[in-house]
Write a protein that holds these residues in place. Structure first.
Motif, PDB file in Angstrom:
ATOM      1  N   PHE A 156       0.796  -1.224   0.000  1.00 12.13           N
ATOM      2  CA  PHE A 156       0.000   0.000   0.000  1.00 12.13           C
ATOM      3  C   PHE A 156       0.832   1.280   0.000  1.00 12.13           C
ATOM      4  O   PHE A 156       0.369   2.319  -0.479  1.00 12.13           O
ATOM      5  N   HIS A 160       7.174   1.978  -5.080  1.00 12.85           N
ATOM      6  CA  HIS A 160       6.775   1.501  -6.399  1.00 12.85           C
ATOM      7  C   HIS A 160       7.427   2.402  -7.437  1.00 12.85           C
ATOM      8  O   HIS A 160       7.325   3.625  -7.356  1.00 12.85           O
ATOM      9  N   ARG A 165       4.384  -2.564  -9.141  1.00  9.26           N
ATOM     10  CA  ARG A 165       3.835  -2.597  -7.804  1.00  9.26           C
ATOM     11  C   ARG A 165       4.081  -3.962  -7.169  1.00  9.26           C
ATOM     12  O   ARG A 165       3.701  -4.988  -7.725  1.00  9.26           O
ATOM     13  N   ASP A 171      -1.296 -10.116  -9.570  1.00  9.55           N
ATOM     14  CA  ASP A 171      -2.496  -9.960  -8.739  1.00  9.55           C
ATOM     15  C   ASP A 171      -2.261  -8.957  -7.615  1.00  9.55           C
ATOM     16  O   ASP A 171      -2.795  -9.113  -6.515  1.00  9.55           O
ATOM     17  N   ASP A 173      -3.375  -6.003  -6.995  1.00 10.82           N
ATOM     18  CA  ASP A 173      -4.591  -5.397  -6.446  1.00 10.82           C
ATOM     19  C   ASP A 173      -5.346  -6.386  -5.557  1.00 10.82           C
ATOM     20  O   ASP A 173      -5.820  -6.024  -4.475  1.00 10.82           O
ATOM     21  N   GLU A 174      -5.449  -7.628  -6.016  1.00  9.67           N
ATOM     22  CA  GLU A 174      -6.127  -8.647  -5.223  1.00  9.67           C
ATOM     23  C   GLU A 174      -5.372  -8.923  -3.928  1.00  9.67           C
ATOM     24  O   GLU A 174      -5.968  -9.114  -2.864  1.00  9.67           O
ATOM     25  N   ALA A 176      -3.467  -6.820  -2.305  1.00  6.69           N
ATOM     26  CA  ALA A 176      -3.664  -5.684  -1.407  1.00  6.69           C
ATOM     27  C   ALA A 176      -4.999  -5.809  -0.683  1.00  6.69           C
ATOM     28  O   ALA A 176      -5.096  -5.584   0.533  1.00  6.69           O
ATOM     29  N   ARG A 177      -6.038  -6.187  -1.408  1.00  7.54           N
ATOM     30  CA  ARG A 177      -7.357  -6.338  -0.788  1.00  7.54           C
ATOM     31  C   ARG A 177      -7.334  -7.464   0.247  1.00  7.54           C
ATOM     32  O   ARG A 177      -7.890  -7.331   1.336  1.00  7.54           O
ATOM     33  N   SER A 207      -2.583   5.557   2.894  1.00  6.46           N
ATOM     34  CA  SER A 207      -3.092   4.940   1.674  1.00  6.46           C
ATOM     35  C   SER A 207      -4.604   5.103   1.574  1.00  6.46           C
ATOM     36  O   SER A 207      -5.361   4.444   2.297  1.00  6.46           O
ATOM     37  N   GLU A 209      -6.397   3.922  -0.676  1.00  4.16           N
ATOM     38  CA  GLU A 209      -6.933   2.618  -1.073  1.00  4.16           C
ATOM     39  C   GLU A 209      -7.178   1.740   0.146  1.00  4.16           C
ATOM     40  O   GLU A 209      -8.229   1.106   0.273  1.00  4.16           O
TER      41      GLU A 209
END
Length: 283
Positions: A156, A160, A165, A171, A173-174, A176-177, A207, A209
């Protein structure tokens, strides 16, 4: 509360401990195996009369503090401590923070996987053990501080560069979630741990996000079974991702393997030879 089983369990644990185990003299006239009742009571900071009544299934409901004192006095394992609390009908106190010590058998396992990148993460996503191939494919964790080995922080908050990233993984983004969802459970398990609270505050502040994901209050996520790393030296490396839970330590072993004979398998073999050297950088 199961008074009869509680008394039998306390007696069985008392009889297996020697005075030397707890720093007490054996004495010349000891006739009982293990510790005497008065010795356990002294170590647990309760009266001998009350402890005797506990073993004889005649005592009233013990408090959490009493049960905790007995667990310490009898040197119970984590599993035995939880069992004792359940027999007494009280919830065990929350652990002070996520365990970071990795069992030697797990460390040995990591290094017996020469063709797999494997590492261990704590409940807060800190990388706490790894093998050489994990360092070659992801990052030399031995060169990082504890703070910088936290994958949630890196997912997060960076660093980067050039759109890459978190090791250029497909994956990201996945992942991070998933971090956000798992960390919500970690906060519940360790409500009094200052390091966990500090990490969550840092992520929520730094962050947007993470702050958005945290506000969703989700606690489950789909498991990613395959992913691709965009490695700066060997290019794309597609791997299967298996996660093994170490329940008693609240840790997870992450193992990345490639299909045998595939280009990704060859890339992993090359990385196992090259290690953490940066051969793409001019000398």
């Amino acid at each position: 509360m199961d008074k009869r089983e509680l008394g039998a369990f306390l007696r069985s644990r008392r009889e297996r401990i020697t005075p030397a185990d707890v720093g007490l003299p054996a004495g010349p006239r000891r006739r009982t195996p293990g510790l005497r009742r008065d010795e356990v009571a002294h170590l647990a900071f309760i009266s001998t009369e009350y402890y005797t009544r506990l073993e004889q299934a005649r005592a009233p409901h013990p408090s959490r503090e009493v049960v905790g004192g007995l667990a310490r006095a009898l040197r119970l394992t984590d599993a035995e401590r939880v069992y004792l609390h359940r027999l007494a009908g009280v919830e065990p106190a929350a652990a002070p923070g996520p365990p970071r010590q990795v069992r030697q058998s797990i460390l040995d396992l990591l290094h017996r996987l020469p063709n797999a990148a494997a590492f261990v993460i704590s409940a807060t996503y800190e990388v706490i053990a790894w093998n050489d191939l994990a360092c070659a494919m992801m990052e030399d964790f031995s060169a990082l501080s504890r703070r910088d080995r936290n994958l949630a922080r890196r997912a997060f908050l960076g660093p980067h560069t050039e759109g890459r990233r978190l090791y250029g993984v497909s994956d990201a983004d996945e992942f991070a979630r998933t971090c956000a969802l798992h960390l919500r459970g970690t906060v519940v398990r360790y409500p009094d741990d200052p390091e966990t609270a500090e990490l969550i505050d840092e992520l929520r502040t730094g962050s947007p996000e993470f702050a958005r994901l945290w506000a969703d209050h989700d606690v489950t996520a789909a498991t990613t079974l395959c992913k691709t790393f965009d490695h700066p030296l060997v290019g794309p490396v597609s791997v299967s991702c298996d996660v093994l839970d170490i329940a008693d330590r609240d840790q997870r072993v992450v193992v990345y393997t490639a299909e045998p004979g595939s280009p990704s398998d060859e890339a992993l073999r090359l990385l196992s030879v090259v290690g953490t050297q940066r051969m793409d950088v001019p000398g």
